[in-house]
Design an enzyme around this catalytic site. Structure first.
Site, mmCIF file in Angstrom:
data_model
loop_
_atom_site.group_PDB
_atom_site.id
_atom_site.type_symbol
_atom_site.label_atom_id
_atom_site.label_comp_id
_atom_site.label_asym_id
_atom_site.label_seq_id
_atom_site.Cartn_x
_atom_site.Cartn_y
_atom_site.Cartn_z
ATOM 1 N N SER A 136 0.847 -1.196 0.000
ATOM 2 C CA SER A 136 0.000 0.000 0.000
ATOM 3 C C SER A 136 0.882 1.245 0.000
ATOM 4 C CB SER A 136 -0.972 -0.050 1.181
ATOM 5 O OG SER A 136 -2.003 0.892 1.032
ATOM 6 N N HIS A 171 -4.152 -1.813 -4.396
ATOM 7 C CA HIS A 171 -5.567 -2.162 -4.160
ATOM 8 C C HIS A 171 -6.422 -1.955 -5.414
ATOM 9 C CE1 HIS A 171 -4.192 -2.139 -0.051
ATOM 10 N NE2 HIS A 171 -4.031 -0.830 -0.037
#
Length: 244
Positions: A136, A171
């Site tokens: 991330s 994501h």
């Protein structure tokens, strides 16, 4: 250099982008894959939880995941309650075989790193051959720019360490709005062409070039996203080696 001697080859500079790992996966496959690229049997691996504000529960999850691994020496580098002076900070980071950056707020993390000089130390570690990796925000930070929710709504961040050319989007398949928002940013030139990771994938870059893509999920892929020259974006799903 004396005649007949060979120069010492420069170490390969490597970054691994992770669409998962200890913080989200139970099987440990992506972390095992990352560790398979370390050049020593006794890797020192340092966790930087800066993007989460050094959240204690995040730190414990890292330690719980890596302490039981054989021949693995984990450590944590907190910056919000920093204990090391500049010399000790540099010595600790440059002694690592792996620097693992956690998720959270990409923009805040970069700002804190720069205040403490960690950005410069990470570049030095990279040039020395330390494997840099993260999930991330910990994937976003290595590129020139990234797609982020650091400011609330999904948007582009034209900031990063610039160790990888282009941009990164994490994501890609799991958070609503990620795909169209990132494609729009690349199409408009707000972000350079780059790499979008579905959750469950990993991408290894060697000297700035993509050299390996893997997946722990049947349909998860790494994607190359580029402007198409007509105001839109082209997206190519790359073949990924399934992790056992």
């Amino acid at each position: 250099m004396r005649a007949g001697t060979n120069p010492t080859p420069s170490p390969r500079r490597r970054v691994a982008l992770l669409g998962g790992g200890f913080s989200s996966d139970d099987d440990g496959l992506l972390d095992d894959w990352m560790l398979s690229h370390v050049r020593t049997d006794w890797p020192r691996i340092c966790f930087l939880p800066t993007a989460s504000g050094d959240a204690p529960e995040y730190v414990e999850r890292f330690l719980d995941a890596f302490r039981p691994r054989r021949h693995c020496m984990p450590s944590v580098l907190p910056l919000f309650e920093r204990e090391l002076d500049n010399d000790a900070l540099r010595a600790h980071l440059l002694a690592q075989d792996v620097v693992y950056v956690g998720g959270g707020n990409t923009a805040n993390m970069l700002a804190v790193w720069r205040v403490h000089g960690v950005d410069r130390l990470l570049r030095e570690a990279y040039d020395r051959g330390t494997l840099l990796c993260g999930i991330s925000a910990g994937a976003n930070c290595w590129a020139e720019g990234s797609h982020t929710d650091s400011f609330g709504p999904l948007t582009f961040l034209r900031d990063g360490l610039g160790l990888l050319p282009g941009s990164v989007c994490p994501h890609y398949d799991s958070e609503p709005g990620r795909r169209p928002s990132y494609r729009s940013a690349v199409a408009a030139g707000s972000l350079p062409a780059g790499w979008a990771l579905d959750d469950g994938t990993g991408a290894l870059f060697t000297d700035g070039r993509l050299t390996e893509t893997v997946t722990r999920l049947p349909h998860a892929r790494v994607h190359r996203v580029e402007p198409d020259g007509r105001g839109g974006a082209d997206e190519q799903a790359l073949e990924c080696r399934p992790l056992p």
